[in-house]
Scaffold this motif. Sequence first.
Motif, PDB file in Angstrom:
ATOM      1  N   LEU A  49      -1.851  27.974  36.618  1.00 48.04           N
ATOM      2  CA  LEU A  49      -3.220  28.886  36.350  1.00 48.04           C
ATOM      3  C   LEU A  49      -2.226  30.299  35.897  1.00 48.04           C
ATOM      4  CD1 LEU A  49      -5.781  27.569  38.556  1.00 48.04           C
ATOM      5  CD2 LEU A  49      -5.827  27.291  36.009  1.00 48.04           C
ATOM      6  N   PHE A  50      -1.352  30.115  36.286  1.00 46.90           N
ATOM      7  CA  PHE A  50      -0.434  31.698  36.799  1.00 46.90           C
ATOM      8  C   PHE A  50       0.204  32.253  35.681  1.00 46.90           C
ATOM      9  CE2 PHE A  50      -0.988  32.674  41.152  1.00 46.90           C
ATOM     10  CZ  PHE A  50      -0.859  34.006  41.443  1.00 46.90           C
ATOM     11  N   LEU A  51       0.740  31.211  34.736  1.00 52.33           N
ATOM     12  CA  LEU A  51       1.390  31.446  32.835  1.00 52.33           C
ATOM     13  C   LEU A  51      -0.183  31.096  32.368  1.00 52.33           C
ATOM     14  CD1 LEU A  51       3.599  28.636  32.628  1.00 52.33           C
ATOM     15  CD2 LEU A  51       3.943  30.905  32.684  1.00 52.33           C
ATOM     16  N   ALA A  52      -1.132  31.065  32.787  1.00 48.83           N
ATOM     17  CA  ALA A  52      -2.020  30.671  31.429  1.00 48.83           C
ATOM     18  C   ALA A  52      -3.160  32.151  31.640  1.00 48.83           C
ATOM     19  CB  ALA A  52      -3.593  29.702  32.260  1.00 48.83           C
ATOM     20  N   ALA A  53      -2.910  32.930  32.949  1.00 56.75           N
ATOM     21  CA  ALA A  53      -4.206  34.180  33.223  1.00 56.75           C
ATOM     22  C   ALA A  53      -2.187  35.536  33.075  1.00 56.75           C
ATOM     23  CB  ALA A  53      -4.669  34.318  34.657  1.00 56.75           C
ATOM     24  N   LEU A  54      -1.570  35.105  33.639  1.00 54.03           N
ATOM     25  CA  LEU A  54      -1.248  36.545  34.005  1.00 54.03           C
ATOM     26  C   LEU A  54       0.760  36.425  33.043  1.00 54.03           C
ATOM     27  CD1 LEU A  54      -0.816  36.772  37.552  1.00 54.03           C
ATOM     28  CD2 LEU A  54      -2.668  37.637  35.472  1.00 54.03           C
ATOM     29  N   SER A  55       0.497  35.119  32.406  1.00 52.74           N
ATOM     30  CA  SER A  55       1.903  34.594  31.502  1.00 52.74           C
ATOM     31  C   SER A  55       2.976  34.648  32.414  1.00 52.74           C
ATOM     32  CB  SER A  55       2.278  35.939  30.326  1.00 52.74           C
ATOM     33  OG  SER A  55       0.878  35.719  29.614  1.00 52.74           O
ATOM     34  N   ARG A  56       2.970  34.855  33.412  1.00 50.29           N
ATOM     35  CA  ARG A  56       4.393  34.222  34.171  1.00 50.29           C
ATOM     36  C   ARG A  56       4.384  33.514  35.772  1.00 50.29           C
ATOM     37  NH1 ARG A  56       3.646  36.445  39.024  1.00 50.29           N
ATOM     38  NH2 ARG A  56       1.726  38.391  40.013  1.00 50.29           N
ATOM     39  N   ARG A  57       4.880  33.234  36.180  1.00 52.88           N
ATOM     40  CA  ARG A  57       5.390  32.282  37.505  1.00 52.88           C
ATOM     41  C   ARG A  57       4.690  33.074  39.175  1.00 52.88           C
ATOM     42  NH1 ARG A  57       6.054  27.010  35.156  1.00 52.88           N
ATOM     43  NH2 ARG A  57       8.288  27.951  33.321  1.00 52.88           N
ATOM     44  N   PRO A  58       4.050  32.158  40.135  1.00 53.50           N
ATOM     45  CA  PRO A  58       4.124  32.724  40.702  1.00 53.50           C
ATOM     46  C   PRO A  58       5.253  33.373  41.684  1.00 53.50           C
ATOM     47  CG  PRO A  58       3.330  30.277  41.254  1.00 53.50           C
ATOM     48  CD  PRO A  58       3.821  30.537  39.549  1.00 53.50           C
ATOM     49  N   THR A  59       4.822  34.547  42.531  1.00 51.96           N
ATOM     50  CA  THR A  59       5.977  34.585  43.341  1.00 51.96           C
ATOM     51  C   THR A  59       6.384  33.585  44.220  1.00 51.96           C
ATOM     52  OG1 THR A  59       4.964  36.115  44.943  1.00 51.96           O
ATOM     53  CG2 THR A  59       6.375  37.051  43.166  1.00 51.96           C
ATOM     54  N   LYS A  60       7.668  33.117  45.020  1.00 51.00           N
ATOM     55  CA  LYS A  60       7.128  32.095  46.010  1.00 51.00           C
ATOM     56  C   LYS A  60       6.004  32.749  47.281  1.00 51.00           C
ATOM     57  CE  LYS A  60      10.889  30.608  49.925  1.00 51.00           C
ATOM     58  NZ  LYS A  60      11.906  30.591  50.267  1.00 51.00           N
ATOM     59  N   LYS A  61       6.219  34.246  47.710  1.00 51.46           N
ATOM     60  CA  LYS A  61       5.135  34.603  48.539  1.00 51.46           C
ATOM     61  C   LYS A  61       3.541  33.982  47.992  1.00 51.46           C
ATOM     62  CE  LYS A  61       3.848  39.478  50.769  1.00 51.46           C
ATOM     63  NZ  LYS A  61       4.037  40.561  50.753  1.00 51.46           N
ATOM     64  N   GLU A  62       4.044  34.152  46.848  1.00 50.08           N
ATOM     65  CA  GLU A  62       2.058  34.008  46.377  1.00 50.08           C
ATOM     66  C   GLU A  62       2.125  33.070  46.747  1.00 50.08           C
ATOM     67  OE1 GLU A  62       1.514  37.786  43.036  1.00 50.08           O
ATOM     68  OE2 GLU A  62       2.625  35.684  42.573  1.00 50.08           O
ATOM     69  N   LEU A  63       2.640  32.186  46.361  1.00 50.56           N
ATOM     70  CA  LEU A  63       2.782  30.500  45.965  1.00 50.56           C
ATOM     71  C   LEU A  63       2.546  29.730  47.623  1.00 50.56           C
ATOM     72  CD1 LEU A  63       2.874  28.340  43.885  1.00 50.56           C
ATOM     73  CD2 LEU A  63       5.708  27.419  44.613  1.00 50.56           C
ATOM     74  N   ASN A  64       2.923  30.155  48.443  1.00 46.95           N
ATOM     75  CA  ASN A  64       2.605  30.331  50.321  1.00 46.95           C
ATOM     76  C   ASN A  64       2.232  30.125  50.316  1.00 46.95           C
ATOM     77  OD1 ASN A  64       6.153  29.052  50.423  1.00 46.95           O
ATOM     78  ND2 ASN A  64       6.044  30.709  50.576  1.00 46.95           N
ATOM     79  N   ALA A  65       0.757  31.732  50.015  1.00 50.91           N
ATOM     80  CA  ALA A  65      -0.646  31.954  50.301  1.00 50.91           C
ATOM     81  C   ALA A  65      -1.376  31.516  49.375  1.00 50.91           C
ATOM     82  CB  ALA A  65      -0.146  33.682  49.972  1.00 50.91           C
ATOM     83  N   ILE A  66      -0.881  31.009  48.626  1.00 53.44           N
ATOM     84  CA  ILE A  66      -2.056  30.433  47.943  1.00 53.44           C
ATOM     85  C   ILE A  66      -1.548  28.747  47.917  1.00 53.44           C
ATOM     86  CG2 ILE A  66      -2.643  28.663  45.965  1.00 53.44           C
ATOM     87  CD1 ILE A  66      -2.054  31.058  44.177  1.00 53.44           C
ATOM     88  N   GLY A  67      -0.687  27.919  49.111  1.00 56.02           N
ATOM     89  CA  GLY A  67      -0.416  27.322  49.282  1.00 56.02           C
ATOM     90  C   GLY A  67      -1.169  26.427  50.558  1.00 56.02           C
ATOM     91  N   GLU A  68      -1.255  27.320  51.458  1.00 57.13           N
ATOM     92  CA  GLU A  68      -2.276  27.522  52.319  1.00 57.13           C
ATOM     93  C   GLU A  68      -3.991  27.347  52.317  1.00 57.13           C
ATOM     94  OE1 GLU A  68      -1.303  27.545  55.922  1.00 57.13           O
ATOM     95  OE2 GLU A  68       1.085  27.174  55.192  1.00 57.13           O
ATOM     96  N   ILE A  69      -4.460  28.675  51.561  1.00 59.87           N
ATOM     97  CA  ILE A  69      -5.219  28.062  50.792  1.00 59.87           C
ATOM     98  C   ILE A  69      -5.911  27.242  50.661  1.00 59.87           C
ATOM     99  CG2 ILE A  69      -7.516  29.190  49.419  1.00 59.87           C
ATOM    100  CD1 ILE A  69      -5.595  31.655  49.276  1.00 59.87           C
ATOM    101  N   LEU A  70      -5.388  25.997  49.561  1.00 55.86           N
ATOM    102  CA  LEU A  70      -4.996  24.647  49.378  1.00 55.86           C
ATOM    103  C   LEU A  70      -5.620  23.840  50.076  1.00 55.86           C
ATOM    104  CD1 LEU A  70      -3.405  24.580  46.192  1.00 55.86           C
ATOM    105  CD2 LEU A  70      -5.839  24.590  46.095  1.00 55.86           C
ATOM    106  N   LYS A  71      -4.656  23.964  51.314  1.00 61.72           N
ATOM    107  CA  LYS A  71      -4.568  23.150  52.440  1.00 61.72           C
ATOM    108  C   LYS A  71      -6.083  23.114  53.258  1.00 61.72           C
ATOM    109  CE  LYS A  71       0.244  23.093  52.767  1.00 61.72           C
ATOM    110  NZ  LYS A  71       1.441  23.367  53.766  1.00 61.72           N
TER     111      LYS A  71
END
Length: 748
Positions: A700-722
């Motif tokens: 989704l990050f690549l599709a919207a922003l053309s980049r991969r999420p940072t480690k910090k962003e990935l951890n924060a979103i992982g908590e939301i999914l949980k």
Amino acid sequence: MSHEDPIIDPLLEELLGQQQMPDLTARIVRAHQQRQAAISQQAHNNSQLAHNGSPHTHAGKPTNGQTKAPLSISVSAAAQNGASSASVDLPAEESPVKRSGQFKRRLKRQRFFTAIGSLSLSLCLLVMLGGVAYYTYQRFLPGQGIPLAADGTQKPSSGARDTDAKPEASPQLANDNVPPSEVIVRNESPAPEASPAMPQMPREIESVDHVAVAEKSAPNFVPPRVRDSLKLADDEVIREIDDAIATVWKSEQVKPSPVATDNEFCRRTYLQLLGRIPTVEEIESYVKHRGKNKRSWLVDEILGNEKYQAEFASFWSARFANILVGRAGGMSDDSPIDRSALEDYLANAFQKNTPYNVLVQDLITATGTTSPGSESFNPATNFLVSMIDGDAKLATAKTCSTFLGQQLQCAECHNHPTSGWNQEQFWSMNAFFRQTKLAKDRESGKLAILERDFVKNQASDAGEVYYEQPNGLVKVAYPQFVDGTKIPPSGKINEVDRRQELAQLIVNSDDFPKATVNRMWQHFFGVGFTQPVDDMGPHNPASHPELLDNLAVHFAESGFDMKRLMRWIVLSEPYALSSRQIDDNLADDPDAGQQLFARYYARQMEAEQLFHSLQMLAKNRGRGNAIIASNDDRHTWLGQINQKMGDDEDSESSTLDGGVTQSLLMMNGGLMRQATDAQSAVLKNVIASKMSPADKVEHLFLAALSRRPTKKELNAIGEILKSRSNEATALQDIWWALLNSNEFILDH
């Protein structure tokens, strides 16, 4: 001594007093008897005086140097004897002596009122004659009665005219420059055109039975300019750009920002060349490319691969339609512009890579109807159709700003205080459009552009244009290009096709490739060599004048190849820099007019880029990798955010200005709802895939922003999914947040 006359006085009394003519027969007889009696009495007196030796005078002889009127002798004699009334036996009221005072007073009154009446009548006649004369001057002799000469310090006389200069009998072509002070005025000229300060009433557009595309039968007076072929390879031209930019960096003591990442370069290149962000597959394909120069490979892929041709043409047709008629042009039902027809025509030209000078000549000289439905359909007419009605002032200004980078509209009413353009130049350019007329084809009901004779004076074929200076001086203009080049003044379409000559003059001009390069540079960098790009000149010097001149020459020598010009700019070093500003290039500030191009200038997406990107994310791709936006859908969406201002410069306003309206459009607009719907192309595929939650977020990050999420962003979103029981709903919310982020809407 004055005497009353018994015959003349009654006549005057009747004439001035408006009385009936009296019966004078009896009066004349009595007056004759009176005169005879007076003569006899005078003779008797004289004889007595002579007998007594006293001084005497003879009747009828001068007395004290005067001679008495014969008919007044009786009155004088009677007065001397004191019995005049008895001797003539006249009624008391008819006696000249008794009524002399009353008659004099009445006569004076009558003469006074007669004089007043005569004076009043004379004044009325003078006023009427003056009005007739003024109307005649204004109707048949233009310039008469209007101040036509003034030195700027004294008020011009009401009848002054400038008749010293005469129109030339033969044309002056090539580089025959004409001094701005030269003025041509004809004594036999027709009435002047309405002043720019006096708006004309809109006229009704005539209907014709059949509108045919005019065949160009007039001779060509301006030959095509022969240019050398470009001898430099593309790499050499790109190296010239890099060296010129680096020279300015050195002189300004700035350092460039670091080179952009592959993902950043890929995203901006797709946005600028195709008008949309890249897909995940396109990003990964570029990042994984192992060629010697992957940037050249990407640019050549987009510009040369057949799978992108239709999409490339669609975006650039919309882009140039904006330049030609504005984003709001043709969006309303009452607009004379058929925007779809214009964009289809431009798309065909870009798909074939039609030389830009050929395209511009077609746009300027087009005749026929604006929309499909008639035999004379010509989509190129949509450029001028909304600007030539009346006196074509808007067509004059738009043509100069679009193709020459010159803003002449201020010179319409007065000499420009800073740019150096004057009224004569504006109206001389305006004269090129005066053979152009609007009509309505009865067969199709569509508007059409026609060419007709423009002859203002029956004594000459010259079609002159009149304009009024601020001091009231009325001048006349003939077709003359901004550089002073003239064409024959004839307004006969079979003798001189003025728009045909104008088109050739424009593409021959050095300003034409320069204005094109400046506009294209602004598209890719967000800022041109001048700000604004359509106002070049000594008053607004270019930031890199030598580079602008060299690129303009190379572009012209390339045969006005738009794709090659795009390639040179996109593969230059400044285009590949990061948008992050560093301490060593803080002086690079385009907002302050100091554009050094030491970094890539981040800015908001253009409206078309935002639409194409959201539509791509909302809908499944078509055949292959081509993602072609629907023209109708694009027009519907753009019509919500752009509107005409209705001013003389045909300017527009947009709701994509960073305000509340834009925020509401992005958060709750129909296109955003489509892109973030669970059934949208990207989101549906991600939810249905067997990827891990982290990979889904990364996609989704690549599709919207053309980049991969940072480690910090990935951890924060992982908590939301949980914390969420429904992964699909959580991913939909994340997707919505990404598309509404500032990073998504920025071109960086």
